[in-house]
Scaffold this motif. Structure first.
Motif, PDB file in Angstrom:
ATOM      1  N   TYR A 190       1.121 -24.185  -7.494  1.00 13.00           N
ATOM      2  CA  TYR A 190       0.828 -22.829  -7.014  1.00 13.00           C
ATOM      3  C   TYR A 190      -0.207 -22.088  -7.861  1.00 13.00           C
ATOM      4  CZ  TYR A 190       1.398 -18.089  -5.364  1.00 13.00           C
ATOM      5  OH  TYR A 190       1.155 -16.832  -4.883  1.00 13.00           O
ATOM      6  N   PRO A 191      -0.159 -22.127  -9.207  1.00 16.24           N
ATOM      7  CA  PRO A 191      -1.201 -21.428  -9.972  1.00 16.24           C
ATOM      8  C   PRO A 191      -2.602 -21.930  -9.657  1.00 16.24           C
ATOM      9  CG  PRO A 191       0.640 -22.007 -11.389  1.00 16.24           C
ATOM     10  CD  PRO A 191       0.866 -22.708 -10.091  1.00 16.24           C
ATOM     11  N   PHE A 192      -2.764 -23.249  -9.519  1.00 12.15           N
ATOM     12  CA  PHE A 192      -4.080 -23.797  -9.197  1.00 12.15           C
ATOM     13  C   PHE A 192      -4.500 -23.396  -7.788  1.00 12.15           C
ATOM     14  CE2 PHE A 192      -6.801 -27.547  -7.995  1.00 12.15           C
ATOM     15  CZ  PHE A 192      -7.864 -27.195  -8.807  1.00 12.15           C
ATOM     16  N   GLN A 193      -3.553 -23.376  -6.860  1.00 14.80           N
ATOM     17  CA  GLN A 193      -3.861 -22.938  -5.506  1.00 14.80           C
ATOM     18  C   GLN A 193      -4.258 -21.460  -5.497  1.00 14.80           C
ATOM     19  OE1 GLN A 193      -0.700 -23.577  -2.699  1.00 14.80           O
ATOM     20  NE2 GLN A 193      -1.613 -22.210  -1.169  1.00 14.80           N
ATOM     21  N   SER A 194      -3.569 -20.643  -6.277  1.00 12.03           N
ATOM     22  CA  SER A 194      -3.917 -19.222  -6.367  1.00 12.03           C
ATOM     23  C   SER A 194      -5.294 -19.035  -6.979  1.00 12.03           C
ATOM     24  CB  SER A 194      -2.868 -18.474  -7.190  1.00 12.03           C
ATOM     25  OG  SER A 194      -1.600 -18.560  -6.595  1.00 12.03           O
ATOM     26  N   TYR A 195      -5.609 -19.858  -7.966  1.00 10.66           N
ATOM     27  CA  TYR A 195      -6.932 -19.765  -8.587  1.00 10.66           C
ATOM     28  C   TYR A 195      -8.022 -20.097  -7.570  1.00 10.66           C
ATOM     29  CZ  TYR A 195     -11.019 -20.934 -11.343  1.00 10.66           C
ATOM     30  OH  TYR A 195     -12.316 -21.000 -11.829  1.00 10.66           O
ATOM     31  N   LEU A 196      -7.826 -21.150  -6.792  1.00 12.13           N
ATOM     32  CA  LEU A 196      -8.829 -21.511  -5.796  1.00 12.13           C
ATOM     33  C   LEU A 196      -8.960 -20.421  -4.726  1.00 12.13           C
ATOM     34  CD1 LEU A 196      -8.202 -25.338  -5.276  1.00 12.13           C
ATOM     35  CD2 LEU A 196      -9.901 -24.200  -6.713  1.00 12.13           C
ATOM     36  N   SER A 197      -7.849 -19.776  -4.399  1.00  7.47           N
ATOM     37  CA  SER A 197      -7.923 -18.670  -3.450  1.00  7.47           C
ATOM     38  C   SER A 197      -8.762 -17.530  -4.022  1.00  7.47           C
ATOM     39  CB  SER A 197      -6.517 -18.187  -3.109  1.00  7.47           C
ATOM     40  OG  SER A 197      -6.555 -17.131  -2.174  1.00  7.47           O
ATOM     41  N   PHE A 198      -8.572 -17.219  -5.310  1.00  8.74           N
ATOM     42  CA  PHE A 198      -9.391 -16.190  -5.952  1.00  8.74           C
ATOM     43  C   PHE A 198     -10.843 -16.638  -6.069  1.00  8.74           C
ATOM     44  CE2 PHE A 198     -11.300 -14.156  -9.645  1.00  8.74           C
ATOM     45  CZ  PHE A 198     -10.978 -12.819  -9.448  1.00  8.74           C
ATOM     46  N   THR A 199     -11.076 -17.937  -6.163  1.00  5.04           N
ATOM     47  CA  THR A 199     -12.432 -18.457  -6.325  1.00  5.04           C
ATOM     48  C   THR A 199     -13.293 -18.166  -5.101  1.00  5.04           C
ATOM     49  OG1 THR A 199     -11.601 -20.191  -7.794  1.00  5.04           O
ATOM     50  CG2 THR A 199     -13.763 -20.548  -6.866  1.00  5.04           C
ATOM     51  N   VAL A 252     -22.642 -23.728  -9.434  1.00  2.00           N
ATOM     52  CA  VAL A 252     -21.649 -22.646  -9.491  1.00  2.00           C
ATOM     53  C   VAL A 252     -20.271 -23.183  -9.122  1.00  2.00           C
ATOM     54  CG1 VAL A 252     -20.943 -20.464  -8.438  1.00  2.00           C
ATOM     55  CG2 VAL A 252     -23.341 -20.838  -9.036  1.00  2.00           C
ATOM     56  N   TRP A 253     -20.208 -24.021  -8.082  1.00  2.00           N
ATOM     57  CA  TRP A 253     -18.929 -24.623  -7.676  1.00  2.00           C
ATOM     58  C   TRP A 253     -18.361 -25.507  -8.786  1.00  2.00           C
ATOM     59  CZ3 TRP A 253     -18.390 -30.004  -6.863  1.00  2.00           C
ATOM     60  CH2 TRP A 253     -17.143 -30.403  -6.364  1.00  2.00           C
ATOM     61  N   VAL A 254     -19.217 -26.257  -9.452  1.00  2.00           N
ATOM     62  CA  VAL A 254     -18.761 -27.142 -10.536  1.00  2.00           C
ATOM     63  C   VAL A 254     -18.165 -26.314 -11.677  1.00  2.00           C
ATOM     64  CG1 VAL A 254     -19.537 -28.720 -12.341  1.00  2.00           C
ATOM     65  CG2 VAL A 254     -20.308 -29.037  -9.988  1.00  2.00           C
ATOM     66  N   VAL A 255     -18.833 -25.232 -12.061  1.00  2.00           N
ATOM     67  CA  VAL A 255     -18.327 -24.402 -13.164  1.00  2.00           C
ATOM     68  C   VAL A 255     -16.998 -23.767 -12.781  1.00  2.00           C
ATOM     69  CG1 VAL A 255     -18.781 -22.337 -14.531  1.00  2.00           C
ATOM     70  CG2 VAL A 255     -20.619 -23.963 -14.099  1.00  2.00           C
ATOM     71  N   ALA A 256     -16.916 -23.200 -11.574  1.00  2.00           N
ATOM     72  CA  ALA A 256     -15.672 -22.563 -11.145  1.00  2.00           C
ATOM     73  C   ALA A 256     -14.535 -23.578 -11.058  1.00  2.00           C
ATOM     74  CB  ALA A 256     -15.879 -21.875  -9.794  1.00  2.00           C
ATOM     75  N   SER A 257     -14.824 -24.766 -10.556  1.00  2.00           N
ATOM     76  CA  SER A 257     -13.795 -25.803 -10.461  1.00  2.00           C
ATOM     77  C   SER A 257     -13.368 -26.286 -11.840  1.00  2.00           C
ATOM     78  CB  SER A 257     -14.322 -26.984  -9.635  1.00  2.00           C
ATOM     79  OG  SER A 257     -14.697 -26.583  -8.332  1.00  2.00           O
ATOM     80  N   ALA A 258     -14.330 -26.421 -12.755  1.00  5.97           N
ATOM     81  CA  ALA A 258     -14.002 -26.883 -14.106  1.00  5.97           C
ATOM     82  C   ALA A 258     -13.097 -25.888 -14.828  1.00  5.97           C
ATOM     83  CB  ALA A 258     -15.281 -27.107 -14.903  1.00  5.97           C
ATOM     84  N   VAL A 259     -13.360 -24.600 -14.644  1.00  4.30           N
ATOM     85  CA  VAL A 259     -12.506 -23.588 -15.276  1.00  4.30           C
ATOM     86  C   VAL A 259     -11.087 -23.694 -14.728  1.00  4.30           C
ATOM     87  CG1 VAL A 259     -12.096 -21.111 -15.506  1.00  4.30           C
ATOM     88  CG2 VAL A 259     -14.408 -22.029 -15.771  1.00  4.30           C
ATOM     89  N   GLY A 260     -10.963 -23.880 -13.413  1.00  5.00           N
ATOM     90  CA  GLY A 260      -9.632 -24.016 -12.820  1.00  5.00           C
ATOM     91  C   GLY A 260      -8.899 -25.248 -13.299  1.00  5.00           C
ATOM     92  N   LEU A 261      -9.615 -26.358 -13.431  1.00  2.00           N
ATOM     93  CA  LEU A 261      -8.973 -27.585 -13.899  1.00  2.00           C
ATOM     94  C   LEU A 261      -8.554 -27.468 -15.362  1.00  2.00           C
ATOM     95  CD1 LEU A 261     -11.289 -30.264 -12.238  1.00  2.00           C
ATOM     96  CD2 LEU A 261      -8.913 -29.759 -11.645  1.00  2.00           C
TER      97      LEU A 261
END
Length: 393
Positions: A190-199, A252-261
């Protein structure tokens, strides 16, 4: 390749945009959603979430006191003064997740309404920042009021004390709940899903501003005239500019995804790499929407200030309709209907389908593909408007 490098250098010459819209917003998203865990993976029993409730009893009857006691058994009741400023401050500072105000005359009005087939008296409820816990607490209060009304109607001669006893017996009946661990825990994902929703907000802001700035500068009349006067064909010039903007969008997608991971998604990726890959692919498809919006806005002549304003406002609205700020299930039917006209909604549907399943099946792939396909259609439709504007220019 010189045009490609020139286009990228325009974005690199504005590091403040890259730092604020990409890195800072990604960090904010990680901070906000980092603690959003619903279920403890190691728990073997179910423990309901407890909200912090400020109960203001303006009635002082047996029924109002019983309502407060009932809410205290399932939540943490905090003492807040019966003043507007004190209540607002408690909600704003998260001292209380929800404020429940029992109006004066509540007890007598409830008995009269229940025995005359009238409407039960309402209680005032104000939400704080934790909307899910506040909504649950409100439902608990409304359920108790409904049970009290039913008890008063079934026992016409019962006084308030007797009604309170009847409600206590009825509200004490609960179902037995057991927790079963699956291969992919919803609580862990859920936290990772919430992060992607905020992304969706992060991608919308950063791509519209950064990429839109590149399109806008490269479409300036003077620069465009010089490029068209060069030996390079116009189509090749446009392709190099678009390729540079596409590379910037993917970065931009790579940076945002890397922060989430790095902030919590790696343990999910280790357990369920296919699900995480599908979720990230859905976000990559969503990134095409702000890319097409940036192209269209630049062709319509939107300035740098306009790109900043539209990027922030558009990102806020689109992420809200996608459910990033509050669950859509808590919204009205009008908002839920409008959300289906937002690409963020379909992206979050695809992400949810990928991260809430223990096994990737054909049905899961179909749901994820549907969300990605609808999102891609949004991007294509917006890009077609930009192409029409380009042809007109």
């Amino acid at each position: 390749m010189r045009i490609f490098r020139t286009a990228l250098s325009i974005a690199l010459r504005h590091p403040i945009y890259l730092g604020v819209y990409v890195l800072f917003l990604s960090a904010i998203g990680s901070f906000i959603t980092g603690s959003a865990v619903y279920v403890d993976e190691a728990a073997e029993t179910y423990e309901p979430a407890r909200a912090s409730i400020a109960v203001v009893d303006r009635d002082g009857s047996e029924l109002s006191r019983a309502l407060r006691d009932h809410l205290a058994t399932q939540n943490d009741v905090v003492d807040v003064s019966d003043e507007p400023f004190a209540l607002q401050d408690a909600l704003a500072t998260s001292q209380a997740n929800v404020a429940v105000v029992v109006p004066e005359g509540f007890g007598d009005a409830l008995l009269d309404a229940a025995r005359t087939e009238g409407d039960l008296p309402s209680i005032e409820v104000a939400y704080g920042g934790y909307t899910q816990a506040a909504a649950l607490a409100e439902q608990q209060a409304l359920r108790w009021v409904s049970l009290a009304g039913a008890a008063a109607a079934l026992e016409p001669d019962a006084d308030m004390d007797a009604v309170v006893d009847l409600v206590a017996d009825a509200s004490g009946v609960r179902a037995d709940i057991q927790v079963e661990a699956g291969e992919v825990s919803y609580g862990a994902a859920y936290p990772f899903q919430s992060y992607l929703s905020f992304t969706t907000y992060t991608l919308m802001c950063s791509v519209i501003v950064c990429v839109g700035l590149v399109f806008s500068k490269m479409s300036a009349p003077d620069l465009r005239s010089r490029m068209l006067g060069s030996p390079a064909r116009p189509r090749r010039v446009s392709m190099h500019v678009f390729l540079a903007c596409l590379v910037l969008t993917v970065a931009v997608w790579v940076v945002a995804s890397a922060v989430g991971l790095l902030s919590g998604g790696l343990r999910i990726a280790v357990v369920a790499p296919a699900q995480v890959a599908l979720a990230l692919a859905s976000m990559l498809v969503f990134a095409l929407v702000p890319l097409s919006l940036a192209f269209t806005l630049a062709q319509l002549g939107v300035t740098e200030d306009g790109l900043n304003a539209l990027g922030n406002i558009g990102g806020m609205v689109m992420s809200f309709l996608g459910g990033a700020w509050a669950p859509l299930s808590l919204m009205g039917s009008e908002v839920q209907a409008a959300a289906r006209f937002s690409p963020a909604f379909w992206t979050n549907e695809a992400v949810s389908a990928a991260l809430t399943t223990p096994v990737v099946t054909a049905d899961v792939l179909a749901r994820v593909g549907c969300g990605m396909g609808v999102t891609a259609l949004f991007a294509a439709a917006i890009a077609s408007i930009g192409l029409a504007a380009t042809r007109k220019r």
